[in-house]
Write an enzyme that holds these catalytic residues in place. Structure first.
Site, short mmCIF file in Angstrom:
data_model
loop_
_atom_site.label_atom_id
_atom_site.label_comp_id
_atom_site.label_asym_id
_atom_site.label_seq_id
_atom_site.Cartn_x
_atom_site.Cartn_y
_atom_site.Cartn_z
N LYS A 106 0.86 -1.19 0.00
CA LYS A 106 0.00 0.00 0.00
C LYS A 106 0.88 1.22 0.00
O LYS A 106 2.01 1.18 0.51
CB LYS A 106 -0.88 0.02 1.25
CG LYS A 106 -2.11 0.87 1.12
CD LYS A 106 -3.15 0.13 0.31
CE LYS A 106 -4.50 0.76 0.35
NZ LYS A 106 -5.53 -0.21 -0.05
N1 GLU Z 1 -7.21 -0.01 -3.40
C1 GLU Z 1 -7.94 -1.22 -3.65
C2 GLU Z 1 -8.03 -2.07 -2.40
O1 GLU Z 1 -7.84 -1.58 -1.30
C3 GLU Z 1 -7.43 -1.98 -4.86
C4 GLU Z 1 -6.02 -2.46 -4.79
C5 GLU Z 1 -5.49 -3.03 -6.09
O2 GLU Z 1 -6.26 -3.23 -7.02
O3 GLU Z 1 -4.31 -3.28 -6.14
O4 GLU Z 1 -8.32 -3.22 -2.45
#
Ligand code: GLU
Length: 428
Positions: A106
């Site tokens: 993240k």
């Molecule tokens: N931000 C989204 C989540 O928290 C998608 C993450 C992604 O597709 O890599 O799942």
């Protein structure tokens, strides 16, 4: 020691409970409670007023056992290393529950994009990418959109990375515009996944989704698409709140009109098709389904006792505190946890990454059919685990995820030989 705080602490409490039930090997347990890599960067940006501002950015790769780190980048004033680390851990478990070959990552930048121009956001994005460029890549770490970031931001990430490596590299990021390697259906995928698991949960509990009443917190990409698709299968969206205010109509809100209204007013507050409602009012509503689709720590011991919904489907990451989760479980509320409920986004990101690397693109129908199959299978695996261990759905989702990551950790060699535990679980 980890740089931790209350959000990562909440993740660890959820993790520990499942690890105990799983009788997880203490060494593997230790490995899985540490982030693999935490990157902290400072991003100087020339602002429109001629001043230079320095923004703090983070990228955390929590675990890469199953594949490249995967997870969004969020822009928000409350971003912290604690939050990004917890979110990266949740991505690890989410990818494992979704059964896609990714680890968890993240990113985040401490900023308020609502007060920045598009040029400032672009400059900040490019600078941030330049700072973390050696850590990302299609085989290493693949960012995606998250809170306050979208396909345009992903286009800047892809372009900055591609300029650096000297060729176009679409698979470095997912959630891109369709014209440049994005996947059809990706933008709607998190909300579509929420709709699918809501329908599955209703079926599981014998609740008829047609006519079922739904309240949604948050009307961004996840909340709005969830509401739209649930309305399309016959559910009645009675209440929606967002960062500014909310609206309620017991007869059902006209979601298409609400979407139009929110697009121009940037909030659902003041929508003429209902009465005003605040967030506090939302929690106590007598509805079948409640969907928190905003930020973490929304359902707490302050408001959980008021909740009357039968089913909670976590569109957001980490919206329920561990104490509130226990309280809801004791009261018989069926909570579909974030790492299952909102895994449609990363599942479609996996499809996008596959299409980019393959250079061959699927129809929207193919994407949606594959998403449907993956989400149903994930729901089935988690609910079967919940019955097997007589635990709530969150603990069950962690059990599924930890088991998958731990098994690969052991097979890859982080143990004193192939234990009988691995041999047994590999066969089961
Ligand atoms: N931000 C989204 C989540 O928290 C998608 C993450 C992604 O597709 O890599 O799942």
């Amino acid at each position: 020691m980890n740089e931790t705080g209350p959000i990562f602490g909440a993740m660890l409490r959820e993790f520990d409970r499942a690890a105990r039930i799983l009788k997880l090997d203490p060494g593997i347990w230790r490995i899985l409670t540490y982030p693999k890599r935490q990157i902290v960067v400072s991003c100087p940006v020339l602002m429109d007023n001629g001043e230079i501002e320095v923004f703090r950015g983070y990228r955390v790769q929590y675990n890469i056992t199953l594949g490249p780190a995967k997870g969004g980048i969020r822009y928000h004033p409350d971003v912290s290393l604690d939050e990004v680390t917890a979110l990266a851990a949740w991505m690890t478990w989410k990818c494992a529950v979704a059964h896609v070959p990714f680890g968890g990552g993240k990113g985040g930048i401490v900023c308020d994009p609502t007060r920045m121009s598009a040029r400032e956001i672009e400059a900040l994005t490019r600078r941030y990418v330049a700072e973390i460029i050696d850590a990302i890549g299609p085989e290493k770490d693949v960012p995606a959109p998250d809170v306050n970031t979208n396909d345009q931001v992903m286009a800047w990430v892809m372009d900055t990375y591609s300029m650096h490596v000297g060729h176009t590299e679409t698979a470095v990021v997912t959630g891109k515009p369709i014209e440049m390697g994005g996947s059809l259906g990706r933008r709607e995928a998190t909300g579509r996944g929420v709709m699918i698991v809501t329908r599955e949960a209703a079926k599981h509990l014998g609740v008829n989704i047609k006519g079922a009443t739904v309240a949604v917190q948050g009307f961004g990409n996840v909340g709005s698409v969830s509401a739209e698709l649930l309305a399309a299968i016959g559910a009645k969206i009675v209440a929606v709140t967002d960062w500014k205010g909310g609206v309620i109509n017991q007869a059902g809100l006209d979601v298409a009109k609400l979407l139009e209204y929110a697009a121009t007013h940037k909030t659902v507050e003041g929508f003429p098709g209902g009465e005003p409602l605040d967030n506090e009012g939302l929690w106590g509503l007598d509805v079948d389904v409640l969907i928190p689709a905003a930020l973490e720590n929304q359902i707490t011991m302050e408001n959980a006792p008021k909740i009357r919904a039968k089913i909670i489907v976590e569109g957001a990451n980490g919206p329920t505190t561990p104490d509130a989760n226990n309280h809801l479980h004791d009261r018989g509320v069926f909570v579909v946890p974030d790492i299952l409920a909102n895994s449609g986004g990363v599942t479609a990101s996996y499809f996008e990454w596959v299409q980019d690397r393959y250079g061959y693109f699927w129809t929207e129908r193919e994407v949606n059919e594959r998403l449907e199959a993956k989400m149903r299978e994930a729901f089935r695996a988690v609910s079967a685990t919940a019955s097997k261990f007589a635990v709530d759905m969150r603990t069950a989702a962690y059990i599924v995820a930890i088991h998958r990551v731990a098994t690969v950790t052991k097979i890859r060699g982080m143990c004193r030989g192939r234990s009988s535990w691995v041999m047994r679980s590999a066969r089961s």
